[in-house]
Motif scaffolding. Structure first.
Motif, PDB file in Angstrom:
ATOM      1  N   ARG A   1      50.146  -1.551  -3.894  1.00  0.00           N
ATOM      2  CA  ARG A   1      50.198  -0.377  -4.774  1.00  0.00           C
ATOM      3  C   ARG A   1      51.572  -0.265  -5.398  1.00  0.00           C
ATOM      4  NH1 ARG A   1      46.114   4.199  -3.403  1.00  0.00           N
ATOM      5  NH2 ARG A   1      47.250   5.279  -5.018  1.00  0.00           N
ATOM      6  N   PRO A   2      51.794  -0.938  -6.528  1.00  0.00           N
ATOM      7  CA  PRO A   2      53.099  -0.817  -7.183  1.00  0.00           C
ATOM      8  C   PRO A   2      53.292   0.572  -7.791  1.00  0.00           C
ATOM      9  CG  PRO A   2      51.647  -2.232  -8.447  1.00  0.00           C
ATOM     10  CD  PRO A   2      50.916  -1.870  -7.208  1.00  0.00           C
ATOM     11  N   ARG A   3      54.519   0.880  -8.133  1.00  0.00           N
ATOM     12  CA  ARG A   3      54.883   2.200  -8.660  1.00  0.00           C
ATOM     13  C   ARG A   3      54.852   2.180 -10.188  1.00  0.00           C
ATOM     14  NH1 ARG A   3      60.283   4.155  -9.740  1.00  0.00           N
ATOM     15  NH2 ARG A   3      61.038   2.222  -8.849  1.00  0.00           N
ATOM     16  N   LEU A   4      54.115   3.121 -10.766  1.00  0.00           N
ATOM     17  CA  LEU A   4      54.072   3.293 -12.215  1.00  0.00           C
ATOM     18  C   LEU A   4      55.100   4.358 -12.574  1.00  0.00           C
ATOM     19  CD1 LEU A   4      52.984   3.131 -15.095  1.00  0.00           C
ATOM     20  CD2 LEU A   4      51.089   4.588 -14.393  1.00  0.00           C
ATOM     21  N   CYS A   5      56.195   3.932 -13.175  1.00  0.00           N
ATOM     22  CA  CYS A   5      57.325   4.810 -13.482  1.00  0.00           C
ATOM     23  C   CYS A   5      57.330   5.137 -14.974  1.00  0.00           C
ATOM     24  CB  CYS A   5      58.611   4.105 -13.087  1.00  0.00           C
ATOM     25  SG  CYS A   5      60.064   5.123 -13.295  1.00  0.00           S
ATOM     26  N   ILE A   6      57.516   6.412 -15.298  1.00  0.00           N
ATOM     27  CA  ILE A   6      57.515   6.891 -16.680  1.00  0.00           C
ATOM     28  C   ILE A   6      58.908   7.374 -17.054  1.00  0.00           C
ATOM     29  CG2 ILE A   6      56.568   8.648 -18.244  1.00  0.00           C
ATOM     30  CD1 ILE A   6      54.464   6.684 -17.393  1.00  0.00           C
ATOM     31  N   PHE A   7      59.335   7.020 -18.271  1.00  0.00           N
ATOM     32  CA  PHE A   7      60.545   7.593 -18.860  1.00  0.00           C
ATOM     33  C   PHE A   7      60.188   8.012 -20.272  1.00  0.00           C
ATOM     34  CE2 PHE A   7      64.275   7.272 -21.585  1.00  0.00           C
ATOM     35  CZ  PHE A   7      65.115   8.169 -20.943  1.00  0.00           C
ATOM     36  N   ARG A   8      60.618   9.205 -20.654  1.00  0.00           N
ATOM     37  CA  ARG A   8      60.337   9.638 -22.019  1.00  0.00           C
ATOM     38  C   ARG A   8      61.624  10.070 -22.703  1.00  0.00           C
ATOM     39  NH1 ARG A   8      59.848  15.378 -22.642  1.00  0.00           N
ATOM     40  NH2 ARG A   8      59.988  16.349 -20.615  1.00  0.00           N
ATOM     41  N   SER A   9      61.736   9.686 -23.951  1.00  0.00           N
ATOM     42  CA  SER A   9      62.825  10.151 -24.794  1.00  0.00           C
ATOM     43  C   SER A   9      62.195  10.993 -25.897  1.00  0.00           C
ATOM     44  CB  SER A   9      63.595   8.965 -25.371  1.00  0.00           C
ATOM     45  OG  SER A   9      62.803   8.255 -26.284  1.00  0.00           O
ATOM     46  N   LEU A  10      62.985  11.445 -26.827  1.00  0.00           N
ATOM     47  CA  LEU A  10      62.432  12.262 -27.899  1.00  0.00           C
ATOM     48  C   LEU A  10      61.528  11.447 -28.820  1.00  0.00           C
ATOM     49  CD1 LEU A  10      65.505  14.440 -28.855  1.00  0.00           C
ATOM     50  CD2 LEU A  10      63.483  15.139 -27.589  1.00  0.00           C
ATOM     51  N   LYS A  11      61.871  10.187 -29.019  1.00  0.00           N
ATOM     52  CA  LYS A  11      61.136   9.373 -29.982  1.00  0.00           C
ATOM     53  C   LYS A  11      60.114   8.427 -29.354  1.00  0.00           C
ATOM     54  CE  LYS A  11      64.677   9.344 -33.516  1.00  0.00           C
ATOM     55  NZ  LYS A  11      65.506   8.514 -34.386  1.00  0.00           N
ATOM     56  N   HIS A  12      60.258   8.092 -28.075  1.00  0.00           N
ATOM     57  CA  HIS A  12      59.388   7.095 -27.464  1.00  0.00           C
ATOM     58  C   HIS A  12      59.086   7.456 -26.012  1.00  0.00           C
ATOM     59  CE1 HIS A  12      59.744   4.377 -30.846  1.00  0.00           C
ATOM     60  NE2 HIS A  12      61.037   4.655 -30.858  1.00  0.00           N
ATOM     61  N   ILE A  13      58.133   6.732 -25.437  1.00  0.00           N
ATOM     62  CA  ILE A  13      57.825   6.851 -24.013  1.00  0.00           C
ATOM     63  C   ILE A  13      57.711   5.441 -23.448  1.00  0.00           C
ATOM     64  CG2 ILE A  13      55.334   7.079 -24.334  1.00  0.00           C
ATOM     65  CD1 ILE A  13      55.556   9.217 -22.007  1.00  0.00           C
ATOM     66  N   TYR A  14      58.222   5.252 -22.258  1.00  0.00           N
ATOM     67  CA  TYR A  14      58.300   3.942 -21.627  1.00  0.00           C
ATOM     68  C   TYR A  14      57.593   3.987 -20.281  1.00  0.00           C
ATOM     69  CZ  TYR A  14      62.200   3.719 -24.915  1.00  0.00           C
ATOM     70  OH  TYR A  14      62.974   3.762 -26.056  1.00  0.00           O
ATOM     71  N   ALA A  15      56.926   2.901 -19.917  1.00  0.00           N
ATOM     72  CA  ALA A  15      56.228   2.819 -18.630  1.00  0.00           C
ATOM     73  C   ALA A  15      56.513   1.459 -18.003  1.00  0.00           C
ATOM     74  CB  ALA A  15      54.735   2.999 -18.820  1.00  0.00           C
ATOM     75  N   GLN A  16      56.815   1.468 -16.711  1.00  0.00           N
ATOM     76  CA  GLN A  16      57.041   0.236 -15.958  1.00  0.00           C
ATOM     77  C   GLN A  16      56.216   0.285 -14.689  1.00  0.00           C
ATOM     78  OE1 GLN A  16      61.237   0.235 -15.081  1.00  0.00           O
ATOM     79  NE2 GLN A  16      61.624  -1.227 -16.719  1.00  0.00           N
ATOM     80  N   VAL A  17      55.686  -0.849 -14.299  1.00  0.00           N
ATOM     81  CA  VAL A  17      55.000  -0.975 -13.020  1.00  0.00           C
ATOM     82  C   VAL A  17      55.895  -1.856 -12.153  1.00  0.00           C
ATOM     83  CG1 VAL A  17      52.929  -1.736 -11.844  1.00  0.00           C
ATOM     84  CG2 VAL A  17      52.763  -0.693 -14.097  1.00  0.00           C
ATOM     85  N   ILE A  18      56.369  -1.285 -11.040  1.00  0.00           N
ATOM     86  CA  ILE A  18      57.427  -1.901 -10.245  1.00  0.00           C
ATOM     87  C   ILE A  18      56.972  -2.113  -8.805  1.00  0.00           C
ATOM     88  CG2 ILE A  18      59.811  -1.618  -9.438  1.00  0.00           C
ATOM     89  CD1 ILE A  18      60.112   0.395 -11.827  1.00  0.00           C
ATOM     90  N   ASP A  19      57.274  -3.294  -8.265  1.00  0.00           N
ATOM     91  CA  ASP A  19      57.113  -3.572  -6.841  1.00  0.00           C
ATOM     92  C   ASP A  19      58.486  -3.372  -6.212  1.00  0.00           C
ATOM     93  OD1 ASP A  19      56.731  -4.516  -4.297  1.00  0.00           O
ATOM     94  OD2 ASP A  19      55.807  -6.410  -4.903  1.00  0.00           O
TER      95      ASP A  19
ATOM     96  N   GLN B   1      55.925   7.590 -32.788  1.00  0.00           N
ATOM     97  CA  GLN B   1      55.591   7.177 -31.428  1.00  0.00           C
ATOM     98  C   GLN B   1      55.973   8.198 -30.357  1.00  0.00           C
ATOM     99  OE1 GLN B   1      57.493   4.789 -33.401  1.00  0.00           O
ATOM    100  NE2 GLN B   1      55.578   3.983 -34.167  1.00  0.00           N
ATOM    101  N   GLY B   2      56.505   9.344 -30.725  1.00  0.00           N
ATOM    102  CA  GLY B   2      56.928  10.328 -29.737  1.00  0.00           C
ATOM    103  C   GLY B   2      55.923  11.447 -29.537  1.00  0.00           C
ATOM    104  N   ASN B   3      54.630  11.176 -29.719  1.00  0.00           N
ATOM    105  CA  ASN B   3      53.638  12.233 -29.566  1.00  0.00           C
ATOM    106  C   ASN B   3      52.574  11.856 -28.530  1.00  0.00           C
ATOM    107  OD1 ASN B   3      52.133  10.354 -30.952  1.00  0.00           O
ATOM    108  ND2 ASN B   3      52.019  11.517 -32.840  1.00  0.00           N
ATOM    109  N   ILE B   4      51.660  12.783 -28.281  1.00  0.00           N
ATOM    110  CA  ILE B   4      50.637  12.594 -27.254  1.00  0.00           C
ATOM    111  C   ILE B   4      49.673  11.470 -27.634  1.00  0.00           C
ATOM    112  CG2 ILE B   4      48.651  13.718 -26.139  1.00  0.00           C
ATOM    113  CD1 ILE B   4      50.279  16.280 -26.083  1.00  0.00           C
ATOM    114  N   LYS B   5      49.371  11.349 -28.910  1.00  0.00           N
ATOM    115  CA  LYS B   5      48.452  10.304 -29.366  1.00  0.00           C
ATOM    116  C   LYS B   5      49.002   8.913 -29.027  1.00  0.00           C
ATOM    117  CE  LYS B   5      45.922   8.932 -33.504  1.00  0.00           C
ATOM    118  NZ  LYS B   5      45.814   9.128 -34.959  1.00  0.00           N
ATOM    119  N   ALA B   6      50.283   8.707 -29.270  1.00  0.00           N
ATOM    120  CA  ALA B   6      50.921   7.426 -28.941  1.00  0.00           C
ATOM    121  C   ALA B   6      50.970   7.225 -27.427  1.00  0.00           C
ATOM    122  CB  ALA B   6      52.327   7.367 -29.528  1.00  0.00           C
ATOM    123  N   ALA B   7      51.173   8.308 -26.665  1.00  0.00           N
ATOM    124  CA  ALA B   7      51.204   8.220 -25.203  1.00  0.00           C
ATOM    125  C   ALA B   7      49.838   7.807 -24.662  1.00  0.00           C
ATOM    126  CB  ALA B   7      51.638   9.555 -24.605  1.00  0.00           C
TER     127      ALA B   7
END
Length: 124
Positions: free
Chosen positions: A30-48, A72-78
């Motif tokens: 079960r790797p960790r799904l980590c989220i980071f959001r900025s004003l313009k973008h959102i980032y996701a990483q799956v980490i062991d 890319q900074g809205n819910i639709k892009a997310a």
């Protein structure tokens, strides 16, 4: 009236994230799904966390999302990010993850990524 500065908000988020990370850890099963959001973008990483490697990394800067969505900074892009992430995880054979919201509220773009990833049959 007390007004929080941008630095105070960032420090509070980091404190919340550290508090949550004491209890959440990713493994091979079960790797960790980590989220980071900025004003313009959102980032996701799956980490062991045990092997200290990133298995999958995606953001709204991806050409597939950038082509379809003007901003890319809205819910639709997310939501697009979450569904694309579910496809990538399925290709890697990962069906279960631990969700790390990164100290953000489970609301808005963070919630959109989580729900669209769940729709892609990823369990967390």
């Amino acid at each position: 009236m007390l007004i929080l500065s941008e630095i105070d908000k960032r420090v509070a988020r980091i404190k919340r994230h550290k508090r949550v990370r004491k209890n959440i850890s990713g493994s091979s099963e079960r790797p960790r799904l980590c989220i980071f959001r900025s004003l313009k973008h959102i980032y996701a990483q799956v980490i062991d966390d045990r092997k200290r490697i990133t298995l999958v990394s995606l953001s709204t800067l991806n050409p597939e999302i950038k082509r379809k969505e003007k901003y890319q900074g809205n819910i639709k892009a997310a939501k697009m990010l979450g569904s694309l992430l579910a496809k990538k995880l399925e290709e890697k054979g990962i069906k279960k993850v631990v969700f790390d919201r990164g100290g953000y509220l489970y609301h808005g773009r963070v919630k959109a990524v989580a729900e669209s990833t769940r729709k892609g049959k990823i369990v967390f």
